[in-house]
Design an enzyme around this catalytic site. Structure first.
Site, PDB file in Angstrom:
ATOM      1  N   LYS A  33       1.007  -1.320  -0.116  1.00 46.84           N
ATOM      2  CA  LYS A  33      -0.079  -0.096   0.110  1.00 46.84           C
ATOM      3  C   LYS A  33       0.886   1.183   0.089  1.00 46.84           C
ATOM      4  CE  LYS A  33      -0.510  -0.459   5.072  1.00 46.84           C
ATOM      5  NZ  LYS A  33      -1.381  -0.791   6.180  1.00 46.84           N
ATOM      6  N   TYR A 258      14.154  31.196   7.203  1.00 45.37           N
ATOM      7  CA  TYR A 258      12.887  31.952   7.343  1.00 45.37           C
ATOM      8  C   TYR A 258      12.591  32.159   8.915  1.00 45.37           C
ATOM      9  CZ  TYR A 258      10.636  31.344   2.743  1.00 45.37           C
ATOM     10  OH  TYR A 258      10.559  31.090   1.339  1.00 45.37           O
TER      11      TYR A 258
END
Ligand SMILES: *Cc1c(COP(=O)(O)O)cnc(C)c1O
Length: 362
Positions: A33, A258
């Site tokens: 999956k 940042y």
């Protein structure tokens, strides 16, 4: 630039390693999956098919459709079918897990409409994880429905909530006992016998005595089993690498990233890597939480991780633009890397973004 190397020979190794812990007659259901835990679905699925797994398993119907379109012929179990996915299941000859009355009824109706008989299905019981599955009290309802010849019950299963727990926790024991009771109830009533399974990868290591007829392994095939000593028996299938884009000489008192996330306490050399949280390296790995390997040195991620980039402190490590850096899968495992960001291997692996180039090494 950013590359996820996929080593299929490590998949072979893990398969053999897990096989050695199983009885020869125990089937291995390989879970692929979430794009084979973030790697690359088809090459992984094909290799597993060649290795001789009895079937594959996915979470949702669309994932099974991808496998069929890619030429996979062996049975494919769908763990969590949703109402919208049932037609895809039928059209691609996938095998649904029926885990609730609603899904059971809906799928039976669809079989009726399409005049299908003896369609292979699986039943899941909720023995304590409380995620999906019939409550054990519903066993007689389930057994009654199975008299309907539209479906053929291939397997009955459940899932442990803490398969990797150090001690035989009481809750695991209760789940195991509940599953044993359900198994007896099925065996006594049904004429044709389904197979039974309970264990995921950690379960294979922790509770081999409860392997029943099959086990469902995902993360183990990818190289992890949720405890360092078990991980030793496995090899990481993937390695994530990046390459330095630019190098800056930041003076003492300068800031990086940042929000002025990090301030240089001394003159520092900073390298920028073209990988960020959009590629699966989340902000929780920033600000010195995680290290990456540059040549033979561990260097920290400094400041806040950006969407497309992050910065590492390479002071004192000779390097140049274009040099390669390894995040995990080499000297540091994805499990160790994950822990530094407060998460687990599953999340790190399945989170690797689609911009990261996959290279399959056979
Ligand atoms: C994902 C999944 C597995 C595989 O678990 P691993 O820990 O990756 O081995 C097994 N069973 C079910 C029902 C699952 O959803």
């Amino acid at each position: 630039m950013n590359t996820l190397h996929i080593y299929l020979n490590h998949l072979d190794y893990n398969y053999q390693s897990i096989r050695r812990r199983l009885n020869p007659e125990t089937a291995l259901i390989a879970v692929v999956k979430a794009a084979a835990y973030g790697s690359e679905t088809l090459p992984m699925a094909k290799r597993l098919e060649q290795l001789g797994v009895s079937s594959l398993a996915v979470a949702y119907a669309q994932e099974g459709e991808t496998l069929r379109k890619g030429g996979i012929k062996i049975p494919i179990l769908v763990f969590y079918p949703q109402p919208e996915g049932l037609e895809i299941i039928l059209a691609n000859e996938l095998e649904p897990c029926l885990y609730s009355e609603a899904i059971f009824k809906k799928f039976s109706q669809l079989l009726d409409q399409n005049n299908k008989m003896h369609y292979p299905v699986h039943i899941k019981y909720n023995t304590g994880l409380n995620r999906v599955g019939f409550p054990p009290e519903k066993v007689s309802w389930v057994l009654e429905q199975l008299e309907n010849q539209r479906v053929e019950l291939k397997s009955v299963y459940s899932h442990l909530a803490a398969a990797e727990a150090q001690n035989n926790t009481l809750l695991n024991q209760q789940q195991i006992e509940s599953f044993l009771r359900l198994r007896t109830q099925h065996l006594t009533i049904l004429k044709t016998q389904p197979i039974f399974h309970l264990l995921n990868s950690s379960g294979v290591f922790n509770y081999p005595e409860y392997q029943f007829d099959a086990v469902r392994c995902g993360i183990g095939l990818h190289g992890f089993a949720n405890r360092p000593e078990w991980d030793q028996e496995l090899k990481s299938v993937v390695e994530l690498t990046s390459k330095i884009s630019q190098i800056h000489h930041v003076k003492k008192g300068g800031f990086v990233g940042y929000d002025h996330g990090w301030e240089a306490a001394q003159d520092t050399v900073i390298a920028t890597l073209p990988i960020g949280h959009a590629d699966g390296i989340g902000r929780h790995f920033g600000n010195h939480k995680a290290n990456v390997l540059l040549h033979q040195s561990w260097v920290p991620i400094v400041g806040n991780i950006c969407m497309d980039m992050l910065m590492i402190d390479v002071t004192g490590v000779p390097c140049k633009e274009g040099d390669e850096v390894s995040f995990f899968g080499g000297k540091q495992s994805a499990a160790e890397f994950a822990q530094k960001g407060g998460t687990i291997s599953y999340e790190v692996l399945t989170g690797i973004g689609s911009r990261v180039k996959r290279i399959v090494h056979s």
